[in-house]
Design a protein around this motif. Structure first.
Motif, mmCIF file in Angstrom:
data_model
loop_
_atom_site.group_PDB
_atom_site.id
_atom_site.type_symbol
_atom_site.label_atom_id
_atom_site.label_comp_id
_atom_site.label_asym_id
_atom_site.label_seq_id
_atom_site.Cartn_x
_atom_site.Cartn_y
_atom_site.Cartn_z
ATOM 1 N N LEU A 62 -8.552 26.718 59.981
ATOM 2 C CA LEU A 62 -7.314 26.875 59.230
ATOM 3 C C LEU A 62 -7.143 25.750 58.215
ATOM 4 O O LEU A 62 -6.592 25.963 57.132
ATOM 5 C CB LEU A 62 -6.121 26.915 60.181
ATOM 6 C CG LEU A 62 -6.098 28.085 61.169
ATOM 7 C CD1 LEU A 62 -4.829 28.053 62.007
ATOM 8 C CD2 LEU A 62 -6.211 29.425 60.435
ATOM 9 N N TYR A 101 -0.784 32.395 57.500
ATOM 10 C CA TYR A 101 -1.907 32.895 58.281
ATOM 11 C C TYR A 101 -1.462 34.141 59.036
ATOM 12 O O TYR A 101 -0.400 34.146 59.668
ATOM 13 C CB TYR A 101 -2.411 31.828 59.258
ATOM 14 C CG TYR A 101 -2.648 30.481 58.595
ATOM 15 C CD1 TYR A 101 -3.649 30.325 57.649
ATOM 16 C CD2 TYR A 101 -1.846 29.386 58.903
ATOM 17 C CE1 TYR A 101 -3.868 29.100 57.033
ATOM 18 C CE2 TYR A 101 -2.052 28.158 58.288
ATOM 19 C CZ TYR A 101 -3.055 28.020 57.355
ATOM 20 O OH TYR A 101 -3.264 26.812 56.738
ATOM 21 N N ASP A 123 -6.561 35.239 59.120
ATOM 22 C CA ASP A 123 -7.055 33.903 59.466
ATOM 23 C C ASP A 123 -6.848 33.544 60.929
ATOM 24 O O ASP A 123 -7.537 32.661 61.453
ATOM 25 C CB ASP A 123 -6.368 32.840 58.600
ATOM 26 C CG ASP A 123 -6.832 32.874 57.151
ATOM 27 O OD1 ASP A 123 -8.037 33.049 56.927
ATOM 28 O OD2 ASP A 123 -5.989 32.718 56.254
ATOM 29 N N SER A 163 -10.130 30.441 65.536
ATOM 30 C CA SER A 163 -9.391 29.559 64.629
ATOM 31 C C SER A 163 -8.360 28.732 65.384
ATOM 32 O O SER A 163 -7.973 27.651 64.937
ATOM 33 C CB SER A 163 -8.714 30.363 63.518
ATOM 34 O OG SER A 163 -7.646 31.133 64.003
#
Length: 228
Positions: free
Chosen positions: A150, A162, A138, A143
């Motif tokens: 997220l 993550y 992630d 992000s």
């Protein structure tokens, strides 16, 4: 304390329980098994969801292995139980008290949901010879630039941890496993489903040329890991 999985909250947000990804994830497992000359006779999946991955492995691998799946969600278990036949079993709960031994233990898109994920990995270590993990990556430049990525991972699909490639592999080794093989995967590039067409075109261009760079910059990738 009730979790979003046992309470039904996760099921309400994801009623299909990602069954449309099951055959694809099964193909990843079969790929890493073939690449490493592993032919399991007993497979355990922890966090099996609706049971589609395990069912496909049961039907695809010859000779047919005994397959057992656990999930803590009553809703997921009710879906998985419909697939049950001789040699393919599902149980509600966790295998932490299971004293059986397995050739392969699967945790497909599970670590990111588990509060004590290092303890979870250590628990899996005692259950079988080979462990296979599918872990979403992630954390990426995009992000970090767009926090909504997220937030969606947390609120939509329950991710509470993550990872990057490095932190995912380091976590497995920190918990006492030895990584033997791994490769990048991308469900949206292989199966479609992400509506951001321009971004997906760029992601596809990078993925097939430099997947590591693609993961770092654009995200939406995962890794499939074989460890012992």
């Amino acid at each position: 304390m009730s979790s979003i999985y046992s309470s039904g909250e996760y099921f309400n947000k994801n009623p299909g329980w990602h069954q449309d990804h099951s055959q694809w994830k099964s193909s990843l497992v079969q790929r890493v098994l073939k690449n490493n000359c592993i032919l399991p006779s007993r497979i355990l999946e922890v966090g099996c969801g609706a049971g589609g991955i395990l069912e496909d492995l049961y039907l695809s691998i010859q000779p047919q292995p005994f397959c057992l799946g656990y999930d803590v969600s009553p809703q997921a278990y009710s879906l998985a139980a419909k697939r049950q036949v001789t040699g393919l079993e599902f149980r509600l709960g966790s295998p932490d008290q299971d004293t059986s031994s397995f050739d392969v233990v699967l945790a497909m898109d599970v670590l990111e949901h588990v509060e004590d994920y290092l303890g979870f990995i250590r628990m899996l270590k005692s259950l079988g010879s080979w462990k296979i993990f599918h872990i979403p990556l992630d954390l990426s430049m995009i992000s970090m630039y767009r926090p909504s990525y997220l937030q969606q991972a947390r609120e939509g699909v329950g991710h509470i941890h993550y990872f990057t490639r490095e932190t995912a592999l380091a976590s497995l080794e920190h918990a006492g496993l030895v990584v033997k093989d791994w490769f990048f995967t991308s469900v949206h590039l292989e199966l479609g489903g992400n509506g951001q067409k321009r971004l997906q075109m760029l992601r596809k261009f990078l993925f097939f040329r430099n997947p590591d760079l693609c993961s770092r910059l654009l995200g939406d990738l995962s890794i499939l890991v074989l460890a012992e």
